[in-house]
Design a protein around this motif. Structure first.
Motif, PDB file in Angstrom:
ATOM      1  N   SER A  61       0.823  -1.213   0.000  1.00  0.00           N
ATOM      2  CA  SER A  61       0.000   0.000   0.000  1.00  0.00           C
ATOM      3  C   SER A  61       0.850   1.254   0.000  1.00  0.00           C
ATOM      4  CB  SER A  61      -0.957  -0.006   1.184  1.00  0.00           C
ATOM      5  OG  SER A  61      -0.215   0.028   2.371  1.00  0.00           O
ATOM      6  N   SER A  62       0.243   2.325  -0.483  1.00  0.00           N
ATOM      7  CA  SER A  62       0.915   3.617  -0.560  1.00  0.00           C
ATOM      8  C   SER A  62       1.169   4.172   0.839  1.00  0.00           C
ATOM      9  CB  SER A  62       0.019   4.581  -1.341  1.00  0.00           C
ATOM     10  OG  SER A  62       0.383   5.907  -1.069  1.00  0.00           O
TER      11      SER A  62
ATOM     12  N   PHE B 266       0.931   7.098   1.527  1.00  0.00           N
ATOM     13  CA  PHE B 266       0.047   8.266   1.644  1.00  0.00           C
ATOM     14  C   PHE B 266      -1.397   7.867   1.913  1.00  0.00           C
ATOM     15  CE2 PHE B 266       3.374   9.103  -1.615  1.00  0.00           C
ATOM     16  CZ  PHE B 266       4.218   9.821  -0.780  1.00  0.00           C
ATOM     17  N   SER B 267      -1.635   6.584   2.098  1.00  0.00           N
ATOM     18  CA  SER B 267      -2.984   6.096   2.353  1.00  0.00           C
ATOM     19  C   SER B 267      -2.909   5.021   3.437  1.00  0.00           C
ATOM     20  CB  SER B 267      -3.557   5.520   1.056  1.00  0.00           C
ATOM     21  OG  SER B 267      -4.713   4.797   1.319  1.00  0.00           O
ATOM     22  N   GLY B 268      -3.482   5.316   4.595  1.00  0.00           N
ATOM     23  CA  GLY B 268      -3.422   4.352   5.689  1.00  0.00           C
ATOM     24  C   GLY B 268      -2.040   4.328   6.325  1.00  0.00           C
ATOM     25  N   HIS B 269      -1.826   3.382   7.227  1.00  0.00           N
ATOM     26  CA  HIS B 269      -0.574   3.381   7.995  1.00  0.00           C
ATOM     27  C   HIS B 269       0.288   2.147   7.753  1.00  0.00           C
ATOM     28  CE1 HIS B 269      -2.397   0.420  10.655  1.00  0.00           C
ATOM     29  NE2 HIS B 269      -3.473   1.158  10.616  1.00  0.00           N
TER      30      HIS B 269
ATOM     31  N   HIS C 192       3.712   4.088 -11.456  1.00  0.00           N
ATOM     32  CA  HIS C 192       3.500   5.132 -10.446  1.00  0.00           C
ATOM     33  C   HIS C 192       4.478   6.300 -10.586  1.00  0.00           C
ATOM     34  CE1 HIS C 192       1.201   1.824  -8.602  1.00  0.00           C
ATOM     35  NE2 HIS C 192       0.506   2.781  -8.040  1.00  0.00           N
TER      36      HIS C 192
ATOM     37  N   GLY D  29      -0.324  -4.142   4.028  1.00  0.00           N
ATOM     38  CA  GLY D  29      -1.174  -3.324   3.156  1.00  0.00           C
ATOM     39  C   GLY D  29      -1.956  -4.091   2.116  1.00  0.00           C
TER      40      GLY D  29
ATOM     41  N   SER E 230      -8.804  -1.711  -6.997  1.00  0.00           N
ATOM     42  CA  SER E 230      -7.432  -1.324  -6.696  1.00  0.00           C
ATOM     43  C   SER E 230      -6.513  -2.114  -7.624  1.00  0.00           C
ATOM     44  CB  SER E 230      -7.094  -1.659  -5.240  1.00  0.00           C
ATOM     45  OG  SER E 230      -7.023  -3.068  -5.082  1.00  0.00           O
TER      46      SER E 230
END
Lengths: 130, 123
Positions: free
Chosen positions: A9-10, A12-15, A85, A129, B20
């Protein structure tokens, strides 16, 4: 014990991405080894050298770069996801005629074979993530 | 690549096909694992059962159709594909029409399946 991490996961989104870096710090502090951290899909954004964080927030790159500096941990980003990306090293920036690289020097652009090697060579592979 | 040993791996998919990049990331990881001679199986859980919908056409989304790519997995010797039976029932899926031949499992059997692998990769 030998660990490898998969970060999906990014930052910048979530932890999850930050959690992964914290986990890697804890694992090494306990005397275990991190064989490799592999970044796939939006996880590759952890390498974003040009991201500017708010003054009271730590850049997502910092935690990872410390791991690479202090413990020599390999930070491998999947090339297909990275290109998608906009995460390019010097070689890819030249190849695709972009003005400059966009990833932090602590990260290496790599293929999915390195994910397979990571779990094949490790006792544990932990996904963050997904 | 200098893979130390051959490992058994279960890819646990939990997300819908087009919400996603995870479904595609899982597919790529599965193909890479097979290409490097690892033993890889798949388990579709929760919303990921939607990846098995027959007759998908994601063309209007500007994305490649996941179902069509899943159909090619047996060519890479990925033959053991398991499905969360409860999730499939919730979405009223007809698994006989899925792009892959699958085996539905209940909760207890999924747990039994997971403990049998060297590694679980969660997507």
């Amino acid at each position: 014990m030998i660990y490898s991490l998969l970060v999906l996961s990014s930052p910048f989104s979530g932890h999850s991405s930050r959690r992964a870096a914290q986990f890697a710090h804890c694992v090494t502090a306990r005397g275990h080894t991190i064989h490799r951290v592999f970044f796939l899909d939006a996880g590759t954004l952890a390498s974003a050298a040009n991201s500017v964080s708010a003054q009271d927030e730590e850049s997502p790159v910092t935690g990872w770069a410390e791991l690479a500096d202090q413990h020599g941990i390999e930070l491998a980003i999947c090339i297909t996801s990275a290109l998608k990306h906009g995460m390019l090293d010097q070689v890819e920036a030249d190849r695709h005629e972009r003005a400059s690289p966009t990833i932090d020097a602590a990260f290496t652009v790599s293929g999915l074979g390195q994910l397979v090697d990571a779990y094949a060579s490790s006792d544990r592979l932990i996904t963050f993530g997904g | 690549m200098t893979a130390a040993t051959k490992k058994t791996v279960l890819l646990v998919l939990r997300h819908s096909p087009y919400g996603s990049g995870l479904a595609k990331a899982a597919l790529d990881a599965a193909l890479a694992s097979a290409a490097f001679d690892q033993s890889v199986d798949l388990l579709f859980m929760g919303d990921a059962v939607l990846q098995l919908q027959p007759d998908q056409d994601s063309h209007p989304l500007g994305m490649k159709t996941i179902g069509r790519q899943l159909a090619s997995l047996p060519l890479y010797d990925i033959n053991h594909v398991y499905v969360d039976a409860q999730a499939a029932a919730r979405y009223n899926m007809d698994l006989s029409k899925a792009p892959l031949q699958t085996r539905p499992l209940g909760g207890h059997d999924m747990h039994q399946l997971m403990v049998g692998y060297d590694h679980l990769l969660g997507f």
